[in-house]
Design a protein around this motif. Structure first.
Motif, PDB file in Angstrom:
ATOM      1  N   SER A  23       0.979  -1.203  -0.084  1.00 29.70           N
ATOM      2  CA  SER A  23       0.093  -0.191   0.073  1.00 29.70           C
ATOM      3  C   SER A  23       1.113   1.309   0.091  1.00 29.70           C
ATOM      4  CB  SER A  23      -1.159   0.065   1.348  1.00 29.70           C
ATOM      5  OG  SER A  23      -2.224   0.795   1.047  1.00 29.70           O
ATOM      6  N   PRO A  24       0.393   2.265  -0.514  1.00 30.97           N
ATOM      7  CA  PRO A  24       1.260   3.514  -0.588  1.00 30.97           C
ATOM      8  C   PRO A  24       1.068   4.022   0.907  1.00 30.97           C
ATOM      9  CG  PRO A  24      -1.073   4.041  -1.529  1.00 30.97           C
ATOM     10  CD  PRO A  24      -0.735   2.542  -1.395  1.00 30.97           C
ATOM     11  N   GLU A  57       4.889   5.696  -2.292  1.00 28.90           N
ATOM     12  CA  GLU A  57       3.835   6.748  -1.439  1.00 28.90           C
ATOM     13  C   GLU A  57       3.270   7.686  -2.132  1.00 28.90           C
ATOM     14  OE1 GLU A  57       8.041   8.071   0.129  1.00 28.90           O
ATOM     15  OE2 GLU A  57       6.905   9.950   0.397  1.00 28.90           O
ATOM     16  N   HIS A 182      -4.601   9.299  -6.762  1.00 30.32           N
ATOM     17  CA  HIS A 182      -5.065   9.159  -5.415  1.00 30.32           C
ATOM     18  C   HIS A 182      -6.332  10.321  -5.278  1.00 30.32           C
ATOM     19  CE1 HIS A 182      -5.139   9.121  -1.086  1.00 30.32           C
ATOM     20  NE2 HIS A 182      -3.825   9.723  -0.636  1.00 30.32           N
ATOM     21  N   ARG A 235      -7.330   5.003  -6.164  1.00 26.33           N
ATOM     22  CA  ARG A 235      -7.741   5.057  -4.907  1.00 26.33           C
ATOM     23  C   ARG A 235      -8.916   5.860  -4.439  1.00 26.33           C
ATOM     24  NH1 ARG A 235      -4.195   3.751   0.591  1.00 26.33           N
ATOM     25  NH2 ARG A 235      -4.353   1.537  -0.360  1.00 26.33           N
ATOM     26  N   TYR A 288     -11.082  -4.232   8.017  1.00 26.04           N
ATOM     27  CA  TYR A 288     -11.929  -3.254   8.617  1.00 26.04           C
ATOM     28  C   TYR A 288     -12.653  -2.527   7.150  1.00 26.04           C
ATOM     29  CZ  TYR A 288      -8.501   0.588   8.531  1.00 26.04           C
ATOM     30  OH  TYR A 288      -7.566   1.302   8.322  1.00 26.04           O
ATOM     31  N   GLY A 308      -6.765  -2.387   4.366  1.00 29.54           N
ATOM     32  CA  GLY A 308      -7.371  -1.771   5.659  1.00 29.54           C
ATOM     33  C   GLY A 308      -7.404  -3.135   6.846  1.00 29.54           C
ATOM     34  N   ILE A 329      -4.248  -5.461  -0.515  1.00 28.32           N
ATOM     35  CA  ILE A 329      -3.176  -4.424  -0.250  1.00 28.32           C
ATOM     36  C   ILE A 329      -2.858  -4.231   1.289  1.00 28.32           C
ATOM     37  CG2 ILE A 329      -3.104  -1.778  -0.766  1.00 28.32           C
ATOM     38  CD1 ILE A 329      -5.112  -2.133  -3.079  1.00 28.32           C
ATOM     39  N   ARG A 332       0.458  -1.516   6.802  1.00 26.12           N
ATOM     40  CA  ARG A 332       1.398  -1.574   8.014  1.00 26.12           C
ATOM     41  C   ARG A 332       2.189  -2.755   8.328  1.00 26.12           C
ATOM     42  NH1 ARG A 332      -3.223   0.908  11.707  1.00 26.12           N
ATOM     43  NH2 ARG A 332      -4.280  -0.368  10.206  1.00 26.12           N
ATOM     44  N   LEU A 335       5.248  -2.789   6.956  1.00 23.57           N
ATOM     45  CA  LEU A 335       6.309  -1.941   7.717  1.00 23.57           C
ATOM     46  C   LEU A 335       6.864  -2.925   8.956  1.00 23.57           C
ATOM     47  CD1 LEU A 335       4.552   1.518   8.202  1.00 23.57           C
ATOM     48  CD2 LEU A 335       6.100   0.743   6.287  1.00 23.57           C
TER      49      LEU A 335
END
Ligand SMILES: Cc1cc2nc3c(=O)[nH]c(=O)nc-3n(C[C@H](O)[C@H](O)[C@H](O)COP(=O)(O)O)c2cc1C
Length: 363
Positions: A23-24, A57, A182, A235, A288, A308, A329, A332, A335
């Protein structure tokens, strides 16, 4: 046969090797919009980790459209040149390099999160911002007057559409295969979509047709410079999460989807929220936002990506197997684990090779 996480996805002439996309995610680590070693290593690691699509990003199409002074940009060819090695490296790992093209609208000119967030006045290195109307983001207290917001003229709108098209041309020259427009999270294009922020009385405000015009024109302009055999993603925020107000909601998102297809979009990346601090999230538990992606997928022929709270291989795989979305997608969790896809292959017993350089760790 039902698709799974490790099946390819071919859109136009581009084949994505599996259904995981990074994900961006803003890194707030550029000077003058230029990509640095951080971007090469950060995005490159996720390509080594096996994600099918690695997306940059939010990359600003003009300086005024940066969220923070440290945002990545692609309004000059020097910036495109700085991104080219990252795109090439992603490609060399078998992943598809993608770039999110963005304009932050009235939410531009803010401090990066680890410097406290909040708006930066022009005198402190910020800039005046633009949006569909002249109602600023409701900053608190002493921040309330900065930065200054100006409602865009139709000439400003034409310039922004051109900026997206020129940015896409540079992105193509830099080696990216997918641009994503975006139009989510309360930034410029979403501000036009939502009646919460758009009170214009011209052809860009009022009716659904008018509020969606900017997004349709930007998408058409990006598609016009993008090769026919390569996909374009968009998006959106499926809902403003403001059910008690005249706002953007899932019903309008479903109505928008085929209109985006008509102007050349191939995949809708379905996020949510960001238009106003009064938004009420139903929760941020596992998956979610997946129900929004699923609802849009049920009503459109376009491919759909869900984002999400996707954190486990099983969840990502089931999303695809159950036909709720075409692409998982992952933000976090990438990361926390750059090798999410390789780990998922292990967990799901899929036949995916680790990079040859790392093979001795898997013997
Ligand atoms: C550090 C960070 C930066 C983000 N930057 C962007 C961005 O540049 N563009 C965007 O569309 N979403 C951005 N997002 C949202 C993510 O792409 C994603 O939609 C969100 O984190 C939910 O997915 P997740 O639960 O998998 O993290 C960002 C999120 C994080 C955590």
């Amino acid at each position: 046969m039902t698709d799974s996480l490790f099946d390819e996805l071919t859109i136009r002439g581009t084949t994505i090797p599996n259904r995981v996309m990074v994900s961006p995610m803003c890194q707030y680590s550029s000077t003058d919009g230029l990509a640095t070693d951080w971007h090469l290593v950060h995005l490159g690691s996720r390509a080594v980790g096996g994600a099918g699509v690695v997306m940059t990003e939010a990359t600003a199409v003009e300086p005024r459209g940066r969220i923070s002074p440290q945002d990545l940009g692609i309004w000059t060819s020097e910036q495109a040149d700085a991104l080219a090695p990252t795109a090439a490296f992603i490609r060399s790992q078998g992943s598809v390099p993608a770039i999110q093209l963005a304009h932050a609208g009235r939410k531009a000119s803010t401090r990066r999160p680890w410097e406290g967030g909040g708006p930066i006045a022009p005198a402190d290195g910020g800039w005046d911002v633009v949006g569909p109307g002249d109602e600023p983001w409701p900053y608190d207290g002493e921040d309330a007057d900065v930065p200054r917001l100006r409602a865009m003229t139709t000439a400003d709108i034409d310039d922004v559409i051109d900026a997206f098209a020129s940015a896409a041309e540079r992105a193509l020259a830099a080696g990216f295969e997918i641009p994503e427009v975006h139009a989510a999270h309360g930034y410029l294009i979403h501000e036009f979509l939502s009646p919460v922020t758009n009170d214009r009385e011209d052809e860009y405000g009022g009716s659904f047709e008018n509020r969606t015009r900017l997004l349709r024109e930007v998408t058409a302009a990006v598609r016009a410079v993008w090769p026919d055999d390569k996909p374009v993603f968009v998006r959106i925020s499926a809902t403003d999460w403001l059910p008690d107000r005249d706002s953007w909601d899932l019903e309008q998102s479903i109505r928008l989807a085929p209109m985006l297809g008509e102007v050349g979009a191939d995949l809708i990346d379905v996020s949510a929220g960001g238009i106003h601090p009064d938004q009420r999230l139903p929760g941020t538990g596992p998956g979610y936002q997946i129900p929004y992606a699923e609802a849009i997928k049920a009503e459109t022929d376009l491919a759909v990506g869900a984002v999400g709270g996707i954190t486990t291989p099983e969840q990502a795989d089931q999303l695809v197997r159950n036909g709720r979305a075409d692409l998982a997608i992952v933000g976090r969790e990438h990361l926390r684990d750059p090798y999410f896809t390789l780990h998922a292959a292990g967990a799901l017993d899929a036949d995916v090779e680790w990079p040859v350089q790392y093979r001795r760790a898997t013997d």
